[in-house]
Design a protein around this motif. Sequence first.
Motif, mmCIF file in Angstrom:
data_model
loop_
_atom_site.group_PDB
_atom_site.id
_atom_site.type_symbol
_atom_site.label_atom_id
_atom_site.label_comp_id
_atom_site.label_asym_id
_atom_site.label_seq_id
_atom_site.Cartn_x
_atom_site.Cartn_y
_atom_site.Cartn_z
ATOM 1 N N MET A 167 0.821 -1.199 0.000
ATOM 2 C CA MET A 167 0.000 0.000 0.000
ATOM 3 C C MET A 167 0.865 1.265 0.000
ATOM 4 S SD MET A 167 -2.969 0.798 -0.340
ATOM 5 C CE MET A 167 -4.303 1.818 0.005
ATOM 6 N N LEU A 168 1.998 1.207 0.707
ATOM 7 C CA LEU A 168 2.900 2.357 0.745
ATOM 8 C C LEU A 168 3.407 2.704 -0.647
ATOM 9 C CD1 LEU A 168 4.499 4.476 2.303
ATOM 10 C CD2 LEU A 168 6.283 2.749 2.663
ATOM 11 N N ALA A 169 3.732 1.678 -1.431
ATOM 12 C CA ALA A 169 4.227 1.915 -2.788
ATOM 13 C C ALA A 169 3.171 2.638 -3.629
ATOM 14 C CB ALA A 169 4.625 0.604 -3.442
ATOM 15 N N VAL A 170 1.923 2.270 -3.471
ATOM 16 C CA VAL A 170 0.838 2.916 -4.223
ATOM 17 C C VAL A 170 0.706 4.379 -3.793
ATOM 18 C CG1 VAL A 170 -1.655 2.910 -4.652
ATOM 19 C CG2 VAL A 170 -0.390 0.746 -4.619
ATOM 20 N N ARG A 171 0.770 4.647 -2.503
ATOM 21 C CA ARG A 171 0.681 6.028 -2.010
ATOM 22 C C ARG A 171 1.856 6.858 -2.518
ATOM 23 N NH1 ARG A 171 0.399 5.367 4.035
ATOM 24 N NH2 ARG A 171 0.670 7.615 4.017
ATOM 25 N N ARG A 172 3.046 6.265 -2.555
ATOM 26 C CA ARG A 172 4.218 6.990 -3.067
ATOM 27 C C ARG A 172 4.058 7.290 -4.551
ATOM 28 N NH1 ARG A 172 9.535 3.999 -1.365
ATOM 29 N NH2 ARG A 172 10.361 5.747 -2.549
ATOM 30 N N LEU A 173 3.532 6.325 -5.305
ATOM 31 C CA LEU A 173 3.306 6.519 -6.737
ATOM 32 C C LEU A 173 2.263 7.606 -6.983
ATOM 33 C CD1 LEU A 173 4.059 5.568 -9.573
ATOM 34 C CD2 LEU A 173 2.262 3.849 -9.372
ATOM 35 N N ILE A 174 1.210 7.598 -6.205
ATOM 36 C CA ILE A 174 0.179 8.632 -6.324
ATOM 37 C C ILE A 174 0.763 10.001 -5.979
ATOM 38 C CG2 ILE A 174 -2.001 9.491 -5.356
ATOM 39 C CD1 ILE A 174 -2.831 6.508 -5.061
ATOM 40 N N ALA A 175 1.576 10.069 -4.935
ATOM 41 C CA ALA A 175 2.211 11.333 -4.555
ATOM 42 C C ALA A 175 3.096 11.854 -5.688
ATOM 43 C CB ALA A 175 3.041 11.141 -3.280
ATOM 44 N N TYR A 176 3.849 10.960 -6.305
ATOM 45 C CA TYR A 176 4.710 11.352 -7.426
ATOM 46 C C TYR A 176 3.854 11.837 -8.600
ATOM 47 C CZ TYR A 176 8.497 11.154 -10.828
ATOM 48 O OH TYR A 176 9.423 11.478 -11.794
ATOM 49 N N GLY A 177 2.751 11.154 -8.847
ATOM 50 C CA GLY A 177 1.847 11.575 -9.921
ATOM 51 C C GLY A 177 1.257 12.950 -9.666
ATOM 52 N N ILE A 178 0.871 13.216 -8.423
ATOM 53 C CA ILE A 178 0.343 14.540 -8.060
ATOM 54 C C ILE A 178 1.404 15.605 -8.309
ATOM 55 C CG2 ILE A 178 -0.387 15.992 -6.112
ATOM 56 C CD1 ILE A 178 -1.750 13.401 -4.975
ATOM 57 N N ASP A 179 2.634 15.340 -7.842
ATOM 58 C CA ASP A 179 3.725 16.294 -8.069
ATOM 59 C C ASP A 179 3.952 16.515 -9.557
ATOM 60 O OD1 ASP A 179 4.319 16.787 -5.362
ATOM 61 O OD2 ASP A 179 5.591 15.003 -5.255
ATOM 62 N N PHE A 180 3.935 15.440 -10.320
ATOM 63 C CA PHE A 180 4.164 15.546 -11.763
ATOM 64 C C PHE A 180 3.088 16.399 -12.430
ATOM 65 C CE2 PHE A 180 3.416 14.098 -16.089
ATOM 66 C CZ PHE A 180 4.671 14.277 -16.646
ATOM 67 N N ILE A 181 1.844 16.163 -12.082
ATOM 68 C CA ILE A 181 0.743 16.932 -12.691
ATOM 69 C C ILE A 181 0.855 18.415 -12.335
ATOM 70 C CG2 ILE A 181 -1.769 17.291 -12.611
ATOM 71 C CD1 ILE A 181 -1.986 14.177 -12.385
ATOM 72 N N ILE A 182 1.121 18.701 -11.071
ATOM 73 C CA ILE A 182 1.261 20.103 -10.642
ATOM 74 C C ILE A 182 2.416 20.770 -11.361
ATOM 75 C CG2 ILE A 182 1.895 21.583 -8.682
ATOM 76 C CD1 ILE A 182 0.310 19.570 -6.898
ATOM 77 N N LEU A 183 3.568 20.103 -11.393
ATOM 78 C CA LEU A 183 4.745 20.676 -12.059
ATOM 79 C C LEU A 183 4.501 20.861 -13.549
ATOM 80 C CD1 LEU A 183 7.529 18.689 -10.216
ATOM 81 C CD2 LEU A 183 7.218 21.172 -10.171
ATOM 82 N N ALA A 184 3.880 19.879 -14.194
ATOM 83 C CA ALA A 184 3.617 19.983 -15.630
ATOM 84 C C ALA A 184 2.700 21.163 -15.934
ATOM 85 C CB ALA A 184 3.015 18.676 -16.153
ATOM 86 N N MET A 185 1.644 21.326 -15.151
ATOM 87 C CA MET A 185 0.716 22.443 -15.389
ATOM 88 C C MET A 185 1.437 23.786 -15.238
ATOM 89 S SD MET A 185 -2.971 21.217 -13.801
ATOM 90 C CE MET A 185 -2.505 21.654 -12.167
ATOM 91 N N ILE A 186 2.229 23.921 -14.204
ATOM 92 C CA ILE A 186 2.925 25.186 -13.957
ATOM 93 C C ILE A 186 3.980 25.444 -15.021
ATOM 94 C CG2 ILE A 186 4.498 26.394 -12.383
ATOM 95 C CD1 ILE A 186 2.953 24.976 -10.076
ATOM 96 N N LEU A 187 4.827 24.459 -15.279
ATOM 97 C CA LEU A 187 5.961 24.683 -16.176
ATOM 98 C C LEU A 187 5.547 24.817 -17.633
ATOM 99 C CD1 LEU A 187 8.556 22.358 -14.428
ATOM 100 C CD2 LEU A 187 8.334 24.850 -14.267
ATOM 101 N N VAL A 188 4.550 24.049 -18.062
ATOM 102 C CA VAL A 188 4.051 24.212 -19.431
ATOM 103 C C VAL A 188 3.390 25.582 -19.570
ATOM 104 C CG1 VAL A 188 2.363 23.364 -21.113
ATOM 105 C CG2 VAL A 188 3.892 21.759 -19.947
ATOM 106 N N SER A 189 2.690 26.029 -18.543
ATOM 107 C CA SER A 189 2.087 27.374 -18.579
ATOM 108 C C SER A 189 3.163 28.440 -18.706
ATOM 109 C CB SER A 189 1.261 27.623 -17.314
ATOM 110 O OG SER A 189 0.180 26.737 -17.248
ATOM 111 N N VAL A 190 4.242 28.288 -17.967
ATOM 112 C CA VAL A 190 5.352 29.254 -18.068
ATOM 113 C C VAL A 190 5.935 29.238 -19.474
ATOM 114 C CG1 VAL A 190 7.699 29.759 -17.273
ATOM 115 C CG2 VAL A 190 5.909 29.246 -15.611
ATOM 116 N N GLN A 191 6.116 28.056 -20.045
ATOM 117 C CA GLN A 191 6.625 27.974 -21.419
ATOM 118 C C GLN A 191 5.672 28.665 -22.400
ATOM 119 O OE1 GLN A 191 7.255 23.775 -22.153
ATOM 120 N NE2 GLN A 191 9.453 23.989 -21.734
#
Length: 136
Positions: free
Chosen positions: A1-25
């Motif tokens: 279960m911990l691995a799934v939570r870590r993967l979800i956390a990474y996915g959340i970070d990725f989505i947030i970063l992608a939205m911000i950085l693509v917007s800046v570009q």
Amino acid sequence: MLAVRRLIAYGIDFIILAMILVSVQLIINVFTGGGLSRSLQSGWAIELWVLLTMSAPVWLYFIYCEYRTRQTIGKKMMRLMLERVDGQPLKLRQTVIRTLIKLLPWELTHIFILLPEPCGLFPKPPVFRYTCPISS
């Protein structure tokens, strides 16, 4: 279960970063009237653009958040906290090495996609020409 939570956390970070950085570009592209994107013709120029506007901010985000607060936004949302086995926070060097291991495949993908001939290691494929035997 911990691995799934870590993967979800990474996915959340990725989505947030992608939205911000693509917007800046996109903002930079609009601000320059599209001239910047038209000037990015070589693989090296594109790689430098990606490095400055995507890779470096992502690296800084993970290193800063995991070293200073022991959590990224995704980890905080998933109630995860980064710590050593003894319960202490990671040292800066450990955080940098952890980020290097985590993001190295991403960086290598950029290099291989954007630089199809790094250092001349991959020769260009031969060009085959076909001449039609029937002339009209």
